[in-house]
Design an enzyme around this catalytic site. Structure first.
Site, short mmCIF file in Angstrom:
data_model
loop_
_atom_site.label_atom_id
_atom_site.label_comp_id
_atom_site.label_asym_id
_atom_site.label_seq_id
_atom_site.Cartn_x
_atom_site.Cartn_y
_atom_site.Cartn_z
CE LYS A 43 33.38 33.83 25.24
NZ LYS A 43 33.62 34.90 24.27
NE ARG A 142 35.27 40.03 19.04
CZ ARG A 142 34.89 39.39 20.16
NH1 ARG A 142 35.70 39.38 21.21
NH2 ARG A 142 33.74 38.77 20.22
CE1 TYR A 271 60.89 34.20 47.01
CE2 TYR A 271 58.58 33.96 46.40
CZ TYR A 271 59.85 33.42 46.54
OH TYR A 271 60.07 32.10 46.20
CG MET A 318 53.96 29.50 41.24
SD MET A 318 55.32 28.73 40.35
CE MET A 318 56.08 30.15 39.55
#
Length: 375
Positions: A43, A142, A271, A318
């Protein structure tokens, strides 16, 4: 026009995946547990390692059972993997309205309540059969049948219908990879009590996730194991538990220097100007950032270059990070962010511990901007 993977590689940051190591890890865990059957969990795009490539690699060594979370993940496997003799188990909760799709793609959904089955039999196309997995909630909380009576009721309904075929009965352990043994024992006790009470044959059971296979193999039925993380070569119990076996490393995260310059004393980077040079020093910019899954909180993390350790300085942005250098290196010099370089190694577990999370989250966070290169 170039293929997509070639376009991605124009930006020199990538993940290298050792497919043979995945195969070897499957052999190692099967030998260690003595299991006869392996359900490989692929998965979330194979935990970020690549589901299609993982399925193909494991199919080569005889694995025929795979597990994903969603119908869409399963559909990709059916479309991209040309073999037609492998099974796909759906671990997540599925909308009963899409039963026809599950039948068409030959999927085996985990089902945890009788009403779902009752609705499903009305939607299964005439002459078709839906293969199902009986999900038993012994304490994960769950999904799944939550008592002996519910388990028995569902099993009997499946057995009575010519549109349903039972393929498995399973539970999932909440504390298999940590030190809460009493809760684990409670779940084991519930499972055996409920499946025996419902007279579900042993051939359908699959209990062992990676944690159970590693640390509880003598406590449960181990004929079939259903594992993910161990296939990908990392410790699912990190940092609380030590591994009882040695697995092969599968993933390396690499980048190349894109820009080099010398900071002068008093000059800052990135930054917030959170890092300021105390003396002249060489630094390099790498084309990788938090949009790729190199998390913003990784400032200060080790990296490897030319077989020695440097560090991320300033804030992770980023698309880029800045690293310290001991000297000036050429542009395009390879830098290892996870993996081995000479005698030094940064493991996925170390990376995750620095990020204050687990290896699963790290590997599944790496974005599609990073091409997966298989060898």
């Amino acid at each position: 026009m170039n293929k997509k993977v070639d376009i991605l590689r124009t930006r020199p940051s990538w993940i290298a995946i050792d497919s043979e190591a995945i195969q070897e890890n499957a052999r190692i865990i099967m030998q260690y547990t003595g299991a006869k059957r392996l359900i490989a969990v692929v998965k979330a795009n194979g935990y970020g390692f690549g589901a299609v490539a993982t399925v193909k690699a494991l199919y080569e060594i005889g694995v025929r059972d795979f597990a994903v979370a969603t119908i869409a993940e399963a559909a990709i496997l059916r479309q991209e993997v040309t073999y037609d003799d492998f099974q796909i188990l759906l671990l997540g909760v599925q909308d009963v309205a899409f039963v026809d799709i599950m039948v068409a793609y030959h999927l085996s959904p985990a089902v945890g309540d009788l009403s779902w089955l009752q609705q499903a039999v009305k939607l299964i196309p005439e002459g078709k059969v839906l293969e199902v997995q009986l999900a038993i909630d012994t304490g994960m909380g769950r999904m799944g049948a939550h008592s002996q009576s519910q388990v028995k009721e569902m099993y009997e309904f499946i057995q009575s219908s010519d549109k349903l075929q039972l393929m498995g009965a399973f539970t999932h352990f909440a504390t298999a990879d940590d030190n809460n043994q009493s809760y684990y024992d409670h779940q084991v006790e519930n499972f055996y009590k409920w499946v025996h009470g419902a007279n579900i044959p042993e051939k359908y059971w699959h209990l062992a996730n990676s944690g159970s296979a590693l640390w509880h193999k003598k406590e449960i039925n181990i004929h079939t194991i259903r594992v993910g993380s161990v296939l990908y070569g990392y410790n699912p119990g990190a940092p609380e538990r030590d591994m009882p076996i040695k697995l092969k490393s599968v993933l390396s995260l690499k980048s190349r220097i894109g820009f080099v310059h010398e900071l002068q004393a008093g000059e800052s980077v990135s930054y917030g100007a959170t890092y300021t040079a105390e003396r002249p020093q060489w630094v390099a910019t790498l084309p990788i950032g938090y949009a790729d899954g190199y998390l913003r909180r990784m400032t200060g993390m080790r990296v490897l270059i030319a077989g020695h350790v440097e560090h991320v300085i300033g804030r992770v942005t980023m698309d880029q990070i800045v690293i310290s250098l001991d000297k000036k290196y050429p542009v395009n010099t390879e830098v290892t962010l996870i993996g081995q370089d000479g005698d030094e190694e940064i493991t996925l577990e170390e990376f995750a511990e620095y990020a204050k999370t687990i290896p699963h989250e790290i590997s599944t966070t790496f974005s599609s901007r990073l091409p997966r290169i298989y060898n």
